[in-house]
Design a protein around this motif. Structure first.
Motif, PDB file in Angstrom:
ATOM      1  N   PHE A  62     -21.120  21.244   2.707  1.00 47.12           N
ATOM      2  CA  PHE A  62     -22.351  20.977   3.464  1.00 47.12           C
ATOM      3  C   PHE A  62     -22.371  19.521   3.911  1.00 47.12           C
ATOM      4  N   VAL A  63     -22.609  19.303   5.213  1.00 43.30           N
ATOM      5  CA  VAL A  63     -22.634  17.952   5.759  1.00 43.30           C
ATOM      6  C   VAL A  63     -24.047  17.655   6.239  1.00 43.30           C
ATOM      7  N   ILE A  64     -24.587  16.530   5.860  1.00 41.58           N
ATOM      8  CA  ILE A  64     -25.956  16.166   6.272  1.00 41.58           C
ATOM      9  C   ILE A  64     -26.016  14.682   6.556  1.00 41.58           C
ATOM     10  N   HIS A  65     -26.800  14.293   7.566  1.00 46.99           N
ATOM     11  CA  HIS A  65     -26.945  12.885   7.901  1.00 46.99           C
ATOM     12  C   HIS A  65     -28.414  12.525   8.057  1.00 46.99           C
ATOM     13  N   GLU A  66     -28.667  11.239   8.386  1.00 48.60           N
ATOM     14  CA  GLU A  66     -30.023  10.649   8.390  1.00 48.60           C
ATOM     15  C   GLU A  66     -30.464  10.406   6.947  1.00 48.60           C
ATOM     16  N   ARG A  68     -33.019   9.529   5.146  1.00 45.11           N
ATOM     17  CA  ARG A  68     -34.184  10.121   4.456  1.00 45.11           C
ATOM     18  C   ARG A  68     -34.032  11.643   4.320  1.00 45.11           C
ATOM     19  N   ALA A  69     -33.359  12.275   5.312  1.00 47.07           N
ATOM     20  CA  ALA A  69     -33.083  13.715   5.215  1.00 47.07           C
ATOM     21  C   ALA A  69     -32.106  13.960   4.066  1.00 47.07           C
ATOM     22  N   ARG A  72     -34.005  13.650   0.764  1.00 50.19           N
ATOM     23  CA  ARG A  72     -34.850  14.833   0.521  1.00 50.19           C
ATOM     24  C   ARG A  72     -33.998  16.018   0.083  1.00 50.19           C
ATOM     25  N   TYR A  73     -32.855  16.195   0.712  1.00 43.09           N
ATOM     26  CA  TYR A  73     -31.951  17.287   0.350  1.00 43.09           C
ATOM     27  C   TYR A  73     -31.498  17.138  -1.095  1.00 43.09           C
ATOM     28  N   SER A  76     -34.378  17.978  -3.395  1.00 44.91           N
ATOM     29  CA  SER A  76     -34.646  19.431  -3.439  1.00 44.91           C
ATOM     30  C   SER A  76     -33.631  20.142  -4.314  1.00 44.91           C
ATOM     31  N   LYS A  77     -32.381  19.716  -4.188  1.00 47.43           N
ATOM     32  CA  LYS A  77     -31.309  20.460  -4.853  1.00 47.43           C
ATOM     33  C   LYS A  77     -31.139  20.061  -6.319  1.00 47.43           C
TER      34      LYS A  77
END
Lengths: 210, 159
Positions: A62-66, A68-69, A72-73, A76-77
C-alpha cells in the motif's frame, strides 16, 4: 508489515510522519531523498505522488502520500495495538480533537511555516531572509497563541488528553526552537509554554529529533 | 471568533472540516447510502490524500481568488494572477488523475465535496480553467449537478 518512508529527512513533513511512527512504536525504514529530480520523474509521478512531493509511505504494497493523510492512516491501522490513543473512539471526543486539528491547519501552521521558510529554507539555500514576511508571520502567530493560551487554561493538552491534534503542533514548534530566535512566542505564555514543553519532552519527540 | 459553528442537540463543534468529519462519523449511512469516508482503511487513506490536496494545494490559491475578486474586487491584482497559475497546475494534475474516473477516488467522497465551495465562486469568473480540461469539466459538472449541492445553493440563496 514492512513500512518504508521516502522523504527529505530534515523536512517538517517527513518529521511529522516519523513522529507518528515513533508515537505508535512502529519500526520503519527511512529512505532519504538526496536529489529532488528523483521525485519528479514520470515513474514517481505515476506511482508515488502525482505532484512530485514527499513524504510517501509504503506499507507492504500500500502506497500513501500527504503527511497528514499518512499519519491518519497509521493511526487508523495501528493505534489499537499501540499503547496510545491519538484519535479517540468516542465520537464527540474525536470531533473535538478534529476541531483542534483544524486549528493547526488553518491558524497555527500557515504563519509558522512562513517564518520557518525564511529562516530555515532560505538560509540553507543561501537566499536572503525576507524580514517583512517574518514580521507578518510573527504578528499572526502571536494573535493565534493568545487564543491558545486561553484554550489551554487548566489543561495540559488542547482537548484535555494528549491527542493527534497536540501531536501535529510539535514539528513547527521544534523548528522554531531549533532554528530561530523566536522561541519566546511560546516561552512567554505560561499555559502555552507548559503545553509545548510537554510535547517536546515526549519520548517519541526526543527519538525523532535525536 | 469564527463561523461556522454547528449545534447538534447539546453538542457544539466549530471548524468546518471538523464539523464535516463529525457529521460523517455520526450520520454516514443512516439516512441514505452515501458514504463520504470509506470504512476500508486503505480506501479511507486514499480519500485523505485528496482531502490533503484540497487543504494545502487548492484552498490557499482558491481562497485568494475568492477574497480578492469577490470581497475586495481587485481582479487585476498580481496575487490573483499567481493564484490562477497555481490552480492551473493543480487542475492539470487532476485532469490526469480523473482519467477513467467519475470522482477523485473513483466513488464520490468527502474529498470531492470539499472542492465545491471555492470552485462554485471561481467558476463564475474563470469557467475556462475547468471547461478546457475534459476530465475536470465532467467532474465539476457531476459535482454541481448533485442534488445535495443544488439544495445547498437553494438554501443559501433564500438566506
Amino acid at each position: 508489515m514492512a513500512i518504508k518512508l521516502i522523504g527529505f529527512p530534515q523536512s517538517p513533513n517527513t518529521l511529522r510522519v516519523v513522529l507518528t511512527l515513533n508515537e505508535l512504536g512502529l519500526p520503519f525504514e527511512l529512505e532519504p531523498v538526496t536529489d529532488i529530480k528523483t521525485i519528479k520523474t514520470e515513474d514517481f509521478l505515476a506511482n508515488k505522488h502525482p505532484f512530485g512531493k514527499v513524504p510517501v509511505l509504503c506499507d507492504d504494497d500500500f502506497v500513501i502520500h500527504e503527511s497528514r493523510a499518512i499519519c491518519r492512516y497509521l493511526i487508523s491501522k495501528y493505534q489499537k495495538d499501540a499503547n496510545i490513543v491519538l484519535i479517540p473512539d468516542d465520537l464527540n471526543k474525536a470531533s473535538i480533537v478534529e476541531q483542534y486539528i483544524s486549528y493547526e491547519i488553518s491558524y497555527y501552521d500557515p504563519p509558522l511555516s512562513k517564518i520557518l521558510y525564511q529562516e530555515v529554507f532560505n538560509k540553507r539555500n543561501g537566499r536572503p531572509v525576507d524580514e517583512a514576511v517574518v514580521k507578518q508571520g510573527l504578528e499572526e502567530i502571536e494573535k493565534v497563541l493568545d487564543i491558545y493560551e486561553k484554550v489551554l487554561e487548566g489543561k495540559d493538552y488542547l482537548s484535555g488528553e494528549y491527542s493527534f491534534a497536540d501531536h501535529l503542533h510539535t514539528v513547527r514548534a521544534q523548528g522554531i526552537y531549533a532554528a530561530t530566535a523566536y522561541s519566546d512566542i511560546f516561552e512567554k505564555r505560561p499555559n502555552v509554554k507548559r503545553w509545548i514543553t510537554n510535547l517536546r519532552n515526549r519520548d517519541a519527540c526526543k527519538k525523532t529529533y535525536a | 471568533g469564527k463561523i461556522p459553528v454547528l449545534h447538534d442537540g447539546d453538542y457544539k463543534i466549530a471548524e468546518s472540516r471538523a464539523i464535516c468529519r463529525y457529521l460523517v462519523s455520526k450520520y454516514q449511512g443512516k439516512y441514505n447510502n452515501t458514504i463520504l469516508i470509506p470504512n476500508d482503511i486503505h480506501e479511507a487513506g486514499l480519500v485523505e490524500e485528496f482531502i490533503s490536496y484540497e487543504a494545502f494545494y487548492y484552498e490557499p490559491p482558491a481562497s485568494k481568488i475568492v477574497y480578492y475578486e469577490l470581497v475586495l474586487r481587485t481582479p487585476e491584482s498580481e496575487i490573483i494572477k499567481q493564484a490562477l497559475k497555481d490552480i492551473n497546475k493543480i487542475l492539470d494534475v487532476f485532469d490526469k488523475l480523473l482519467e477513467g474516473k467519475e470522482y477523485l477516488n473513483g466513488e464520490f467522497s468527502l474529498a470531492d465535496l470539499f472542492y465545491c465551495p471555492c470552485t462554485h465562486f471561481i467558476y463564475s469568473t474563470h469557467a475556462d480553467l475547468w471547461d478546457k480540461r475534459p476530465n475536470v469539466k465532467k467532474w465539476w459538472d457531476r459535482l454541481r449537478n448533485r442534488d445535495a449541492w443544488k439544495m445547498s445553493l437553494e438554501k443559501k440563496n433564500k438566506l
